[in-house]
Design a protein around this motif. Structure first.
Motif: not given
Length: 170
Positions: A36, A34, A40
């Motif tokens: 995000w 994803t 990260s």
């Protein structure tokens, strides 16, 4: 119609909902796929690499390149304003260069003369003091020697460990 032998009401509807939820879970992308998740991962890599670079730069041994000044530290910690506590000493030598091997001796002499530990800094005749048994030689960002009392890691003072000038075999 409800089967009287089945204890769960709406058994088939619940089973259909569970199967649909499982299909959605299996079709969902893994967290690292994803946006995000990728942000990260990239953030973590950047933080780790910048920390590693900072640690390597700080822990890198350096030779003393400026032998005109020796910083004799009063304590093995920095002052609240970030400066090195103590005194900077410059000693005249015949060739203008103080041998770095003498840096610890210079600071021991300052400690013995009472330069550190005197309450009144303007006292022209301080009482003799006691020099620490051991010193640690570090190097400032400017390439100057910094001699701290005791055995410490130079990184505690945000200084580099001392690396003696080793002549190359040329």
């Amino acid at each position: 119609m409800r089967d009287h032998n089945d204890p769960t009401p709406h058994h088939e509807a619940i089973q259909d909902l569970l199967i649909e939820e499982m299909r959605r879970d299996l079709a969902r992308p893994k967290w690292w796929r994803t946006i995000w998740g990728r942000i990260s991962i990239v953030s973590g890599v950047l933080i780790l690499s910048s920390t590693a670079v900072a640690a390597l730069v700080l822990l890198e041994s350096r030779p003393v390149s400026d032998t005109l000044v020796v910083h004799c530290l009063e304590s093995p910690s920095r002052a609240p304003d970030g400066s090195l506590p103590g005194a900077a000493v410059s000693i005249a030598a015949p060739d203008g260069v103080v041998p770095i091997e003498d840096a610890e001796a210079i600071c021991a002499q300052m400690w013995s003369s009472g330069a550190f530990g005197e309450e009144d800094v303007l006292n022209p005749t301080p009482l003799p003091g006691e020099a620490p048994e051991e010193f640690t030689l570090c190097v400032t960002e400017d390439g100057e020697a910094a001699v701290a009392p005791g055995r410490i890691e130079c990184s505690v003072l945000h200084l580099h460990p001392y690396q003696p000038n080793v002549p190359t075999g040329r």
